[in-house]
Design an enzyme around this catalytic site. Sequence first.
Site, PDB file in Angstrom:
ATOM      1  N   THR A   1      40.773  36.565  22.452  1.00 52.82           N
ATOM      2  CA  THR A   1      39.646  36.012  22.016  1.00 52.82           C
ATOM      3  C   THR A   1      38.500  35.837  21.254  1.00 52.82           C
ATOM      4  O   THR A   1      37.702  34.850  20.184  1.00 52.82           O
ATOM      5  CB  THR A   1      39.195  34.006  23.033  1.00 52.82           C
ATOM      6  OG1 THR A   1      38.368  35.120  24.138  1.00 52.82           O
ATOM      7  CG2 THR A   1      40.330  33.662  23.056  1.00 52.82           C
TER       8      THR A   1
ATOM      9  N   ASN B   1      36.401  45.427  39.108  1.00 51.40           N
ATOM     10  CA  ASN B   1      36.697  46.498  38.902  1.00 51.40           C
ATOM     11  C   ASN B   1      34.842  46.236  38.074  1.00 51.40           C
ATOM     12  O   ASN B   1      33.774  47.191  38.576  1.00 51.40           O
ATOM     13  CB  ASN B   1      36.827  46.618  37.128  1.00 51.40           C
ATOM     14  CG  ASN B   1      38.421  46.355  37.585  1.00 51.40           C
ATOM     15  OD1 ASN B   1      38.654  47.804  38.703  1.00 51.40           O
ATOM     16  ND2 ASN B   1      39.215  46.415  36.795  1.00 51.40           N
TER      17      ASN B   1
ATOM     18  N   TYR C   1      42.335  29.587  35.414  1.00 49.06           N
ATOM     19  CA  TYR C   1      41.213  29.268  35.318  1.00 49.06           C
ATOM     20  C   TYR C   1      40.448  29.246  36.774  1.00 49.06           C
ATOM     21  O   TYR C   1      39.417  29.850  36.835  1.00 49.06           O
ATOM     22  CB  TYR C   1      40.588  28.587  33.672  1.00 49.06           C
ATOM     23  CG  TYR C   1      39.134  28.387  33.043  1.00 49.06           C
ATOM     24  CD1 TYR C   1      38.956  30.059  32.874  1.00 49.06           C
ATOM     25  CD2 TYR C   1      38.637  28.262  33.853  1.00 49.06           C
ATOM     26  CE1 TYR C   1      37.772  29.529  32.288  1.00 49.06           C
ATOM     27  CE2 TYR C   1      37.330  27.946  33.301  1.00 49.06           C
ATOM     28  CZ  TYR C   1      36.499  29.079  32.027  1.00 49.06           C
ATOM     29  OH  TYR C   1      35.423  28.955  32.011  1.00 49.06           O
TER      30      TYR C   1
ATOM     31  N   THR D   1      29.416  24.593  26.615  1.00 51.36           N
ATOM     32  CA  THR D   1      28.299  24.499  25.932  1.00 51.36           C
ATOM     33  C   THR D   1      28.742  24.717  24.433  1.00 51.36           C
ATOM     34  O   THR D   1      29.987  25.240  24.390  1.00 51.36           O
ATOM     35  CB  THR D   1      27.687  26.705  26.669  1.00 51.36           C
ATOM     36  OG1 THR D   1      27.456  26.334  27.308  1.00 51.36           O
ATOM     37  CG2 THR D   1      26.695  26.912  25.314  1.00 51.36           C
TER      38      THR D   1
HETATM   39  P1  NAD Z   1      34.873  33.110  24.853  1.00 53.91           P
HETATM   40  O1  NAD Z   1      36.286  33.283  24.734  1.00 53.91           O
HETATM   41  O2  NAD Z   1      34.917  32.975  23.523  1.00 53.91           O
HETATM   42  O3  NAD Z   1      34.521  34.721  25.348  1.00 53.91           O
HETATM   43  C1  NAD Z   1      35.368  35.744  25.702  1.00 53.91           C
HETATM   44  C2  NAD Z   1      35.674  37.089  25.357  1.00 53.91           C
HETATM   45  O4  NAD Z   1      36.164  37.614  26.651  1.00 53.91           O
HETATM   46  C3  NAD Z   1      36.166  36.957  24.136  1.00 53.91           C
HETATM   47  O5  NAD Z   1      35.368  38.035  23.294  1.00 53.91           O
HETATM   48  C4  NAD Z   1      37.722  38.152  24.492  1.00 53.91           C
HETATM   49  O6  NAD Z   1      38.330  38.126  23.956  1.00 53.91           O
HETATM   50  C5  NAD Z   1      36.878  38.261  26.427  1.00 53.91           C
HETATM   51  N1  NAD Z   1      38.115  38.474  26.586  1.00 53.91           N
HETATM   52  C6  NAD Z   1      39.226  37.959  27.296  1.00 53.91           C
HETATM   53  N2  NAD Z   1      39.982  38.704  28.212  1.00 53.91           N
HETATM   54  C7  NAD Z   1      39.442  39.381  28.986  1.00 53.91           C
HETATM   55  C8  NAD Z   1      39.602  41.257  29.267  1.00 53.91           C
HETATM   56  N3  NAD Z   1      41.364  40.966  30.238  1.00 53.91           N
HETATM   57  N4  NAD Z   1      39.245  42.755  29.131  1.00 53.91           N
HETATM   58  C9  NAD Z   1      37.948  42.501  28.150  1.00 53.91           C
HETATM   59  N5  NAD Z   1      37.533  41.440  27.027  1.00 53.91           N
HETATM   60  C10 NAD Z   1      38.078  40.248  27.697  1.00 53.91           C
HETATM   61  O7  NAD Z   1      34.080  32.029  25.748  1.00 53.91           O
HETATM   62  P2  NAD Z   1      33.037  31.959  25.654  1.00 53.91           P
HETATM   63  O8  NAD Z   1      32.961  30.805  26.170  1.00 53.91           O
HETATM   64  O9  NAD Z   1      32.096  33.105  25.368  1.00 53.91           O
HETATM   65  O10 NAD Z   1      33.076  32.274  27.251  1.00 53.91           O
HETATM   66  C11 NAD Z   1      32.105  33.601  27.931  1.00 53.91           C
HETATM   67  C12 NAD Z   1      32.258  33.122  29.147  1.00 53.91           C
HETATM   68  O11 NAD Z   1      31.564  31.902  30.017  1.00 53.91           O
HETATM   69  C13 NAD Z   1      33.784  33.295  29.898  1.00 53.91           C
HETATM   70  O12 NAD Z   1      34.141  34.021  31.880  1.00 53.91           O
HETATM   71  C14 NAD Z   1      33.801  31.584  30.712  1.00 53.91           C
HETATM   72  O13 NAD Z   1      34.537  31.524  31.707  1.00 53.91           O
HETATM   73  C15 NAD Z   1      32.464  31.624  30.817  1.00 53.91           C
HETATM   74  N6  NAD Z   1      32.384  29.839  30.337  1.00 53.91           N
HETATM   75  C16 NAD Z   1      31.815  29.429  29.121  1.00 53.91           C
HETATM   76  C17 NAD Z   1      31.916  28.507  29.414  1.00 53.91           C
HETATM   77  C18 NAD Z   1      31.459  27.460  27.421  1.00 53.91           C
HETATM   78  O14 NAD Z   1      31.234  26.410  27.413  1.00 53.91           O
HETATM   79  N7  NAD Z   1      31.430  28.209  26.732  1.00 53.91           N
HETATM   80  C19 NAD Z   1      31.323  27.254  30.312  1.00 53.91           C
HETATM   81  C20 NAD Z   1      31.521  27.662  31.235  1.00 53.91           C
HETATM   82  C21 NAD Z   1      32.098  29.000  31.486  1.00 53.91           C
END
Ligand code: NAD
Length: 313
Positions: A39, A101, A147, A177
């Site tokens: 993503t 990991n 999730y 966020t």
């Molecule tokens: P996002 O989807 O923009 O970013 C996630 C990133 O992880 C992406 O760059 C994607 O390519 C990478 N990714 C996914 N699977 C992967 C894998 N197997 N190996 C390596 N990279 C991988 O989402 P975000 O909003 O930036 O969220 C970041 C983190 O924060 C996530 O773990 C999410 O669960 C957590 N989170 C975000 C929110 C929010 O509101 N933004 C809320 C709660 C939790």
Amino acid sequence: MHLRKRILVTGGAGFLGSHLCKRLVGEGHDVVCVDNFFTGTKDNIIELLEESHFELMRHDVTFPLYVEVDEIYNLACPASPIHYQHDPVQTTKTSVHGAINMLGLAKRTGAKIFQASTSEVYGDPQVHPQVEGYWGHVNPIGERSCYDEGKRCAETLFFDYHRQHALQIKVARIFNTYGPNMHPNDGRVVSNFIMQALQGHPITLFGDGSQTRSFCYVDDLINGFKALMETGDDLTGPINLGNPNEFTIKELAEKVIELTNSKSELVSAPLPSDDPLQRQPNIEQAKARLGWEPVIQLEEGLRKTIQYFESLL
Ligand code: NAD
Ligand code: UDP
């Protein structure tokens, strides 16, 4: 003397990860950004690619990783329901195998490790606002479970590595966020509504829009990440990070229409299954233990985010 740390950010090309990488490089650290670009996108970190203290690795965290670092921020995981439901098995693997990991890496290197957990561990909460002591109300077999349960299992692994191997862990439960670098087709509500409003398309209100969320601007959240990572060994979390100002999704839609001067109309679409009806963080712990609370409120944050999406169009 400034201490330059070697810091790994998994999911560093994503929305939150790109802001975190930028902040850490700006503070003079050596940053290794790991991402499989599921993503995330290079565009989010394009200006960092020129920096000598920034390194990008295309890697999937479900496979082992051998790097030498002092700190790890584990953010890798798709966060938008449409993306994490696209390949639910891979989503659980990313959370669970990814945590194993990265915890193994932390164990070998002695690195302090941060986990991006989520308000989804509370499920469709029956305690409102949500406090860290609440164990949640989560469907283990639904469409969001890959999730929610993946993230819950990751928390379990973090606390077992902490108890069993004395790892220094920092677990943040992040609430909704938003901000620049969200993918325009990310599918989450703030990016959807702004893109729809700017393009004059109908605003897709799922259900009757009476469900609530509490929206935190990304800069505030990154301050919270840093504050938590800098605490002493006695603080493991889990700790809620989010903005406690709660809005219905309909109120959000109306605010976006007002701020974009859009002619878009609201259209209703079915409420996705297990969509939580309410969500609001209790952030008393973060205030007391981190001295942290958000300072950017919805209107100001939306204006900055609208500007970003306008620049993409
Ligand atoms: P996002 O989807 O923009 O970013 C996630 C990133 O992880 C992406 O760059 C994607 O390519 C990478 N990714 C996914 N699977 C992967 C894998 N197997 N190996 C390596 N990279 C991988 O989402 P975000 O909003 O930036 O969220 C970041 C983190 O924060 C996530 O773990 C999410 O669960 C957590 N989170 C975000 C929110 C929010 O509101 N933004 C809320 C709660 C939790
Ligand atoms: N939502 C909506 N229209 C959209 C996208 C989302 O009404 O185009 C609603 C969704 O049903 C949920 C809320 O907005 O109640 C937040 O959804 P999002 O996917 O951003 O995050 P969630 O908090 O559900 O993980």
